[in-house]
Write an enzyme that holds these catalytic residues in place. Structure first.
Site, PDB file in Angstrom:
ATOM      1  N   GLU A 131       3.454 -89.384-153.602  1.00 13.62           N
ATOM      2  CA  GLU A 131       2.915 -89.302-152.226  1.00 13.62           C
ATOM      3  C   GLU A 131       1.531 -90.136-152.486  1.00 13.62           C
ATOM      4  OE1 GLU A 131       4.374 -89.063-149.343  1.00 13.62           O
ATOM      5  OE2 GLU A 131       5.993 -87.465-149.885  1.00 13.62           O
TER       6      GLU A 131
ATOM      7  N   CYS B  56      -4.555 -88.385-146.043  1.00 19.22           N
ATOM      8  CA  CYS B  56      -3.953 -89.572-146.519  1.00 19.22           C
ATOM      9  C   CYS B  56      -3.435 -90.223-145.219  1.00 19.22           C
ATOM     10  CB  CYS B  56      -2.557 -89.198-147.406  1.00 19.22           C
ATOM     11  SG  CYS B  56      -1.467 -87.844-146.636  1.00 19.22           S
TER      12      CYS B  56
HETATM   13  P1  NAD Z   1      -6.452 -89.395-157.609  1.00 21.79           P
HETATM   14  O1  NAD Z   1      -5.329 -90.128-157.679  1.00 21.79           O
HETATM   15  O2  NAD Z   1      -7.805 -89.770-158.297  1.00 21.79           O
HETATM   16  O3  NAD Z   1      -6.139 -87.913-158.189  1.00 21.79           O
HETATM   17  C1  NAD Z   1      -5.123 -87.086-158.094  1.00 21.79           C
HETATM   18  C2  NAD Z   1      -4.700 -86.214-159.198  1.00 21.79           C
HETATM   19  O4  NAD Z   1      -4.349 -86.831-160.223  1.00 21.79           O
HETATM   20  C3  NAD Z   1      -5.676 -85.569-159.423  1.00 21.79           C
HETATM   21  O5  NAD Z   1      -5.307 -83.983-159.821  1.00 21.79           O
HETATM   22  C4  NAD Z   1      -6.469 -86.205-160.830  1.00 21.79           C
HETATM   23  O6  NAD Z   1      -7.124 -85.306-161.737  1.00 21.79           O
HETATM   24  C5  NAD Z   1      -5.056 -86.663-161.180  1.00 21.79           C
HETATM   25  N1  NAD Z   1      -4.943 -87.786-162.153  1.00 21.79           N
HETATM   26  C6  NAD Z   1      -5.860 -88.610-162.252  1.00 21.79           C
HETATM   27  N2  NAD Z   1      -5.830 -89.596-163.334  1.00 21.79           N
HETATM   28  C7  NAD Z   1      -4.416 -89.142-163.929  1.00 21.79           C
HETATM   29  C8  NAD Z   1      -3.694 -89.711-164.747  1.00 21.79           C
HETATM   30  N3  NAD Z   1      -3.993 -90.801-165.613  1.00 21.79           N
HETATM   31  N4  NAD Z   1      -2.481 -88.994-164.968  1.00 21.79           N
HETATM   32  C9  NAD Z   1      -2.072 -88.051-164.370  1.00 21.79           C
HETATM   33  N5  NAD Z   1      -3.012 -87.256-163.347  1.00 21.79           N
HETATM   34  C10 NAD Z   1      -4.104 -88.051-163.000  1.00 21.79           C
HETATM   35  O7  NAD Z   1      -6.618 -89.148-155.992  1.00 21.79           O
HETATM   36  P2  NAD Z   1      -7.772 -88.309-155.358  1.00 21.79           P
HETATM   37  O8  NAD Z   1      -9.092 -88.958-155.477  1.00 21.79           O
HETATM   38  O9  NAD Z   1      -7.589 -86.802-155.817  1.00 21.79           O
HETATM   39  O10 NAD Z   1      -7.041 -88.257-153.806  1.00 21.79           O
HETATM   40  C11 NAD Z   1      -7.170 -89.039-152.975  1.00 21.79           C
HETATM   41  C12 NAD Z   1      -5.829 -89.890-152.903  1.00 21.79           C
HETATM   42  O11 NAD Z   1      -4.907 -89.248-152.514  1.00 21.79           O
HETATM   43  C13 NAD Z   1      -5.870 -90.880-151.767  1.00 21.79           C
HETATM   44  O12 NAD Z   1      -5.495 -92.232-152.011  1.00 21.79           O
HETATM   45  C14 NAD Z   1      -4.934 -90.418-150.837  1.00 21.79           C
HETATM   46  O13 NAD Z   1      -4.348 -91.569-149.700  1.00 21.79           O
HETATM   47  C15 NAD Z   1      -3.903 -90.054-151.685  1.00 21.79           C
HETATM   48  N6  NAD Z   1      -3.416 -88.855-150.808  1.00 21.79           N
HETATM   49  C16 NAD Z   1      -2.194 -89.066-150.552  1.00 21.79           C
HETATM   50  C17 NAD Z   1      -1.107 -88.158-149.798  1.00 21.79           C
HETATM   51  C18 NAD Z   1       0.001 -88.329-149.566  1.00 21.79           C
HETATM   52  O14 NAD Z   1       0.955 -87.363-148.937  1.00 21.79           O
HETATM   53  N7  NAD Z   1       0.587 -89.771-149.345  1.00 21.79           N
HETATM   54  C19 NAD Z   1      -1.919 -86.864-149.438  1.00 21.79           C
HETATM   55  C20 NAD Z   1      -3.041 -86.537-149.716  1.00 21.79           C
HETATM   56  C21 NAD Z   1      -3.826 -87.698-150.723  1.00 21.79           C
END
Ligand code: NAD
Length: 452
Positions: free
Chosen positions: A225, A259
């Site tokens: 997601e 999101c």
């Molecule tokens: P992010 O991708 O930076 O981080 C999300 C998670 O991934 C965190 O736990 C982070 O520590 C982890 N992560 C980071 N790098 C990683 C890697 N290389 N391998 C594995 N895990 C890793 O996102 P964020 O800044 O925490 O959240 C914001 C984003 O999330 C926005 O783009 C938003 O649209 C999206 N989002 C989408 C939905 C949906 O349902 N489509 C819902 C909520 C948020």
């Protein structure tokens, strides 16, 4: 090693927690496999009863959970309470779903059934915006289907997840859900661990793509997601007085850090000034401040990086000639506060329009021709949600048909429900959550075909 969790409303340390280490991962996965071997053997009735106990325990602990969410995430307490309420509702909904075998054919020649079996150890990785709700969206269907879970919350908001795992394990089996706490890079050894069989990830599109590439070789199951840049289109026949409040809420809920928030608003020129004025008024009426304070309706952005990104987008919109409308912040605030900001612009090519802001800012763009504006509304990368606002008409149905997003709302946006499938198309994700369809993503399909 300890991890300092910052309260974004004060920039002070809220609490420090013990971070996990990569060296611990094998042991955590072993415990998860043991939990799986017990839990996967439970009957539907046993899982039903246990998950209802979890829901009741979440409700009993709702005051504590909401306070944790506000303190580490920043949102006003009433919104954190809403988040806990959602967590309870999603848990109950999934508890009630039944994964009994489906009979596809029962004829003279054969009987064919589709059975659904658990997958094994599921890795969940969550973001910082709705930390409890998204953890629930991942964990509850996974365990309902008989899996065990290792969850890596965002290092910015891990505390409610640690508490959630405790509550779940108390009412199910030991170590059914374990938190693996640390920075983003810690997610990589987790998803590539050979005993992790499925990954459910919510976060940004670049990290989602990275995860998909890491597990491609093993063909692990993934649900992703990802980001969105949802457009809303306000028709010429829209009743602005009736809709303005809802448009504001669906754009600024959770300070825009959702999101599926409405992130770009296209308004027919005949309604443009009236709607911008109405949104400006609603924005000015928000009480910006620390989420734990009585009466506050609008909290800070969750972290410094996001704060700086959104501020830079607003500054660059202003430099492009856009009109930036935001009330003054109340004096004395020391967190990552940005007042709800309306941006009046005709430009389709500026960052605040093209890129996901994920913050309290809404660009509002006038249009004259619906077909022309639709070319802009359809995003080249994202297709999470979209909306159309107005009275029933052929134009409204035309917009519904044109939008290519996973969800299209009519006179609404950002509404998600436990029984309604939710997921993105294009760069906004793979797979689906919620409803029976979402639950099935946590299972393996086994067809049993008996000849007669
Ligand atoms: P992010 O991708 O930076 O981080 C999300 C998670 O991934 C965190 O736990 C982070 O520590 C982890 N992560 C980071 N790098 C990683 C890697 N290389 N391998 C594995 N895990 C890793 O996102 P964020 O800044 O925490 O959240 C914001 C984003 O999330 C926005 O783009 C938003 O649209 C999206 N989002 C989408 C939905 C949906 O349902 N489509 C819902 C909520 C948020």
């Amino acid at each position: 090693m300890s991890l300092d969790v910052i309260n974004p409303a004060t920039k002070q340390i809220y609490k420090s927690v013990e971070a996990s280490s990569v060296e611990e991962l094998d042991g955590i996965i072993e415990k998860s496999k043991t939990a799986f071997s017990v839990w996967s053997q439970k009957t539907h009735e046993e899982r039903f009863a246990a998950l209802h106990k979890v829901a009741a325990a979440l409700e009993e602990n709702s005051a504590e959970l909401a306070e944790i969410i506000t303190s580490e995430q920043g949102k006003p307490l009433s919104l954190a309470q809403f988040e806990v309420g959602g967590a309870v509702a999603w848990t109950r909904y999934n508890a009630d779903l039944n994964l009994a075998p489906e009979v596809i054919e029962d004829s003279e020649v054969r009987r064919v059934e589709v059975h659904r079996t658990p997958i094994g150890v599921v890795a969940s990785i969550t973001p910082w915006n709705w930390p409890l709700m998204i953890a629930i969206w991942h964990v509850i269907p996974a365990i309902k289907a008989g899996n065990s879970v290792v969850i890596k919350p965002s290092s910015l908001t891990p505390i409610n997840t640690i508490r959630l795992a405790e509550i779940i394990n108390e009412h199910t089996v030991p170590n059914l859900v374990q938190a693996f706490v640390g920075e983003g890079g810690m997610g990589e050894p987790l998803v590539t661990h050979p005993d992790v069989k499925k990954i459910v990830f919510t976060g940004s599109t670049p990290v989602g793509k990275r995860i998909a590439s890491l597990v491609a070789n093993d063909l692990k199951k993934v649900t992703l997601e990802l980001g969105g840049n949802d457009a809303g289109i306000v028709l010429e026949n829209a009743d602005i007085d009736k809709l303005a409040e809802k448009i504001f809420m669906s754009s600024f809920i959770n300070m825009g850090q959702t999101c599926a928030c409405l992130k770009r608003l296209y308004v027919h020129r005949s309604k443009y000034d009236a709607l911008c004025d109405a949104l400006t008024k609603i924005a000015a009426s928000q009480v910006v401040g620390e989420g734990m304070k009585e009466g506050v309706t609008f909290g800070p952005v969750q972290n410094q990086t996001q704060y700086e990104k959104v501020k830079a987008m607003i500054a660059s919109a202003q430099a492009s000639g856009a009109e930036v409308i935001a009330a003054e912040l109340p004096p004395g605030l020391n967190g990552y506060f940005i007042a709800p900001t309306i941006i009046k612009t005709s430009r389709h090519d500026i960052d605040v329009v093209c890129d996901e802001q994920f913050g309290p800012v809404l660009p509002v763009i006038p249009y004259d021709d619906l077909e022309e504006v639709m070319k802009h509304a359809i995003h080249k990368e994202f297709a999470l949600g979209g909306s159309v606002w107005g009275e029933a008409s052929p134009e409204l149905e035309w917009v519904v048909n044109q939008l290519d997003s996973g969800t299209v709302w009519v006179n609404n946006h950002a509404e998600v429900l436990p029984h309604v499938p939710f997921g993105g198309n294009k760069g906004s994700g793979i797979g689906v959550e919620f409803g029976m369809e979402g639950l099935l993503e946590n299972t393996l399909r086994k067809v049993v075909n008996r000849s007669k």
